[in-house]
Design a protein around this motif. Structure first.
Motif, PDB file in Angstrom:
ATOM      1  N   SER A 140     -42.697  -8.708 -29.094  1.00 27.19           N
ATOM      2  CA  SER A 140     -41.875  -7.518 -28.874  1.00 27.19           C
ATOM      3  C   SER A 140     -41.862  -7.154 -27.395  1.00 27.19           C
ATOM      4  O   SER A 140     -42.883  -6.772 -26.835  1.00 27.19           O
ATOM      5  CB  SER A 140     -42.434  -6.339 -29.684  1.00 27.19           C
ATOM      6  OG  SER A 140     -41.662  -5.187 -29.477  1.00 27.19           O
ATOM      7  N   ASP A 149     -38.541  -5.616 -33.753  1.00 26.01           N
ATOM      8  CA  ASP A 149     -39.509  -4.580 -34.130  1.00 26.01           C
ATOM      9  C   ASP A 149     -40.001  -4.785 -35.564  1.00 26.01           C
ATOM     10  O   ASP A 149     -41.188  -4.611 -35.860  1.00 26.01           O
ATOM     11  CB  ASP A 149     -38.884  -3.189 -33.988  1.00 26.01           C
ATOM     12  CG  ASP A 149     -38.675  -2.796 -32.537  1.00 26.01           C
ATOM     13  OD1 ASP A 149     -39.291  -3.436 -31.664  1.00 26.01           O
ATOM     14  OD2 ASP A 149     -37.896  -1.857 -32.284  1.00 26.01           O
ATOM     15  N   PHE A 150     -39.094  -5.152 -36.458  1.00 26.97           N
ATOM     16  CA  PHE A 150     -39.460  -5.402 -37.855  1.00 26.97           C
ATOM     17  C   PHE A 150     -40.383  -6.617 -37.958  1.00 26.97           C
ATOM     18  O   PHE A 150     -41.391  -6.594 -38.685  1.00 26.97           O
ATOM     19  CB  PHE A 150     -38.194  -5.622 -38.696  1.00 26.97           C
ATOM     20  CG  PHE A 150     -38.481  -5.954 -40.130  1.00 26.97           C
ATOM     21  CD1 PHE A 150     -38.892  -4.966 -41.027  1.00 26.97           C
ATOM     22  CD2 PHE A 150     -38.332  -7.255 -40.592  1.00 26.97           C
ATOM     23  CE1 PHE A 150     -39.154  -5.273 -42.352  1.00 26.97           C
ATOM     24  CE2 PHE A 150     -38.595  -7.564 -41.917  1.00 26.97           C
ATOM     25  CZ  PHE A 150     -39.008  -6.574 -42.795  1.00 26.97           C
ATOM     26  N   THR A 151     -40.050  -7.674 -37.214  1.00 27.35           N
ATOM     27  CA  THR A 151     -40.875  -8.883 -37.208  1.00 27.35           C
ATOM     28  C   THR A 151     -42.264  -8.586 -36.667  1.00 27.35           C
ATOM     29  O   THR A 151     -43.274  -9.069 -37.196  1.00 27.35           O
ATOM     30  CB  THR A 151     -40.217  -9.982 -36.352  1.00 27.35           C
ATOM     31  OG1 THR A 151     -38.906 -10.255 -36.855  1.00 27.35           O
ATOM     32  CG2 THR A 151     -41.042 -11.258 -36.371  1.00 27.35           C
ATOM     33  N   GLU A 173     -29.616  -1.679 -24.303  1.00 27.09           N
ATOM     34  CA  GLU A 173     -30.033  -1.199 -25.624  1.00 27.09           C
ATOM     35  C   GLU A 173     -28.858  -1.139 -26.600  1.00 27.09           C
ATOM     36  O   GLU A 173     -29.017  -1.384 -27.786  1.00 27.09           O
ATOM     37  CB  GLU A 173     -30.684   0.178 -25.513  1.00 27.09           C
ATOM     38  CG  GLU A 173     -32.019   0.131 -24.791  1.00 27.09           C
ATOM     39  CD  GLU A 173     -32.744   1.459 -24.884  1.00 27.09           C
ATOM     40  OE1 GLU A 173     -32.201   2.386 -25.518  1.00 27.09           O
ATOM     41  OE2 GLU A 173     -33.845   1.568 -24.334  1.00 27.09           O
ATOM     42  N   GLU A 174     -27.675  -0.816 -26.134  1.00 32.09           N
ATOM     43  CA  GLU A 174     -26.524  -0.699 -27.025  1.00 32.09           C
ATOM     44  C   GLU A 174     -26.132  -2.044 -27.624  1.00 32.09           C
ATOM     45  O   GLU A 174     -25.864  -2.157 -28.806  1.00 32.09           O
ATOM     46  CB  GLU A 174     -25.332  -0.086 -26.273  1.00 32.09           C
ATOM     47  CG  GLU A 174     -25.556   1.379 -25.913  1.00 32.09           C
ATOM     48  CD  GLU A 174     -24.314   1.978 -25.267  1.00 32.09           C
ATOM     49  OE1 GLU A 174     -23.315   1.239 -25.119  1.00 32.09           O
ATOM     50  OE2 GLU A 174     -24.341   3.163 -24.911  1.00 32.09           O
ATOM     51  N   THR A 196     -29.148  -3.576 -30.021  1.00 33.03           N
ATOM     52  CA  THR A 196     -29.753  -2.714 -31.041  1.00 33.03           C
ATOM     53  C   THR A 196     -30.191  -3.503 -32.273  1.00 33.03           C
ATOM     54  O   THR A 196     -31.317  -3.353 -32.756  1.00 33.03           O
ATOM     55  CB  THR A 196     -28.767  -1.621 -31.470  1.00 33.03           C
ATOM     56  OG1 THR A 196     -28.467  -0.802 -30.343  1.00 33.03           O
ATOM     57  CG2 THR A 196     -29.384  -0.755 -32.548  1.00 33.03           C
ATOM     58  N   ALA A 197     -29.316  -4.356 -32.784  1.00 30.00           N
ATOM     59  CA  ALA A 197     -29.641  -5.147 -33.970  1.00 30.00           C
ATOM     60  C   ALA A 197     -30.798  -6.099 -33.693  1.00 30.00           C
ATOM     61  O   ALA A 197     -31.711  -6.243 -34.514  1.00 30.00           O
ATOM     62  CB  ALA A 197     -28.415  -5.929 -34.431  1.00 30.00           C
ATOM     63  N   GLN A 242     -33.081  -5.725 -31.360  1.00 30.05           N
ATOM     64  CA  GLN A 242     -34.274  -4.911 -31.162  1.00 30.05           C
ATOM     65  C   GLN A 242     -34.892  -4.538 -32.512  1.00 30.05           C
ATOM     66  O   GLN A 242     -36.107  -4.625 -32.689  1.00 30.05           O
ATOM     67  CB  GLN A 242     -33.933  -3.649 -30.382  1.00 30.05           C
ATOM     68  CG  GLN A 242     -35.126  -2.706 -30.191  1.00 30.05           C
ATOM     69  CD  GLN A 242     -34.744  -1.444 -29.442  1.00 30.05           C
ATOM     70  OE1 GLN A 242     -33.644  -1.358 -28.897  1.00 30.05           O
ATOM     71  NE2 GLN A 242     -35.636  -0.487 -29.409  1.00 30.05           N
ATOM     72  N   GLN A 243     -34.053  -4.135 -33.432  1.00 28.40           N
ATOM     73  CA  GLN A 243     -34.551  -3.760 -34.757  1.00 28.40           C
ATOM     74  C   GLN A 243     -35.191  -4.953 -35.465  1.00 28.40           C
ATOM     75  O   GLN A 243     -36.226  -4.804 -36.118  1.00 28.40           O
ATOM     76  CB  GLN A 243     -33.414  -3.200 -35.605  1.00 28.40           C
ATOM     77  CG  GLN A 243     -32.906  -1.838 -35.132  1.00 28.40           C
ATOM     78  CD  GLN A 243     -31.729  -1.353 -35.947  1.00 28.40           C
ATOM     79  OE1 GLN A 243     -31.135  -2.113 -36.715  1.00 28.40           O
ATOM     80  NE2 GLN A 243     -31.375  -0.082 -35.795  1.00 28.40           N
ATOM     81  N   PHE A 244     -34.581  -6.110 -35.316  1.00 28.18           N
ATOM     82  CA  PHE A 244     -35.135  -7.319 -35.944  1.00 28.18           C
ATOM     83  C   PHE A 244     -36.492  -7.665 -35.337  1.00 28.18           C
ATOM     84  O   PHE A 244     -37.445  -7.997 -36.061  1.00 28.18           O
ATOM     85  CB  PHE A 244     -34.171  -8.497 -35.769  1.00 28.18           C
ATOM     86  CG  PHE A 244     -34.724  -9.804 -36.249  1.00 28.18           C
ATOM     87  CD1 PHE A 244     -34.794 -10.086 -37.606  1.00 28.18           C
ATOM     88  CD2 PHE A 244     -35.191 -10.746 -35.339  1.00 28.18           C
ATOM     89  CE1 PHE A 244     -35.319 -11.296 -38.053  1.00 28.18           C
ATOM     90  CE2 PHE A 244     -35.716 -11.952 -35.782  1.00 28.18           C
ATOM     91  CZ  PHE A 244     -35.779 -12.229 -37.143  1.00 28.18           C
ATOM     92  N   TYR A 276     -35.670  -3.269 -23.037  1.00 27.10           N
ATOM     93  CA  TYR A 276     -34.463  -4.023 -23.373  1.00 27.10           C
ATOM     94  C   TYR A 276     -33.419  -3.794 -22.269  1.00 27.10           C
ATOM     95  O   TYR A 276     -33.232  -2.673 -21.798  1.00 27.10           O
ATOM     96  CB  TYR A 276     -33.905  -3.574 -24.717  1.00 27.10           C
ATOM     97  CG  TYR A 276     -34.863  -3.832 -25.866  1.00 27.10           C
ATOM     98  CD1 TYR A 276     -34.829  -5.030 -26.561  1.00 27.10           C
ATOM     99  CD2 TYR A 276     -35.794  -2.865 -26.241  1.00 27.10           C
ATOM    100  CE1 TYR A 276     -35.708  -5.288 -27.612  1.00 27.10           C
ATOM    101  CE2 TYR A 276     -36.681  -3.107 -27.288  1.00 27.10           C
ATOM    102  CZ  TYR A 276     -36.621  -4.310 -27.968  1.00 27.10           C
ATOM    103  OH  TYR A 276     -37.494  -4.545 -28.989  1.00 27.10           O
TER     104      TYR A 276
END
Length: 215
Positions: free
Chosen positions: A38, A56-58, A45-46, A49-50, A52-54, A42
């Motif tokens: 992680s 963060d989830f990983t 960020e705009e 976003t997708a 970043q979320q992936f 970034y």
């Protein structure tokens, strides 16, 4: 009791210091993998976003899946305390023996401690101490459900919470030394502290067994 635990820990670590340093390095490096994946910032960020979320989830999933490794450290220090023959593979023992239970019990402990900390810092510290024997108990009694192991920890440490707090407090000087040495000192300090606390568990367990025999 505290000085006795420290002396016993030093004796148990004789000839095993470098082994524990190596185990601590493996623990640290593997637990650092999620933070390496992680990124801290970034670029856009705009548009990311997708992604970043992936990421963060990983990172979250990896952090959860690596929890048994920390449980393995507790078990390893307990084996050191008992002067058993130890191997580096023991660090990974929870992955094979109680993977999901070790994750679940660690999450429950963290959640309960967090809730108590929301009230005040001191209740959070007290509860963290109350739960501190849980992973040792699971090593000795793997058949116990997670919640029951936590309950057994609370019962066992009842009357010894003050000593547990003072034991941790007695390492403040060592922890400061670790900070001064830019973390290098912790390679030796953390194994010393961990084995000392495992010895504390052994002392409390022994006293309670003596009481049961007398009864």
């Amino acid at each position: 009791m505290i000085s006795q635990c420290k002396r016993a820990a030093k004796q148990a670590l004789q000839g095993r210091w470098w082994f524990m340093v190596g185990a601590g390095l493996i623990l640290t490096m593997l637990n650092s993998i999620p933070s390496l994946i992680s990124p801290a910032t970034y670029v856009d960020e705009e548009s990311l976003t997708a992604l970043q979320q992936f990421i963060d989830f990983t990172t979250l999933i990896l952090s959860i899946l690596l929890i048994p490794l920390s449980v393995g450290w507790f078990w390893l220090t307990l084996e050191i305390t008992r002067n058993k023959n130890v191997e580096m593979a023991m660090l990974f023992e929870p992955f094979f023996k109680m993977f999901w239970k070790s994750i679940w019990v660690s999450i429950v402990i963290g959640f309960f401690t967090f809730l108590w900390t929301l009230l005040l810092i001191i209740p959070g510290i007290i509860k963290a101490i109350s739960y501190s024997f849980t992973l040792y108990i699971l090593k000795d009694r793997p058949e116990l459900p997670a919640i029951q192991a936590i309950t057994e920890s609370r019962k066992m440490i009842n009357g010894y919470k003050g000593k547990a707090f003072l034991l941790s407090l007695s390492f403040i000087g060592w922890f400061l030394l670790g900070i001064i040495t830019l973390g290098l000192g912790f390679l030796f300090i953390y194994p010393y502290y961990s084995v000392t606390y495992a010895q504390f568990y052994e002392e409390v367990k022994g006293k309670q067994n003596d009481i049961k025999v007398d009864e």
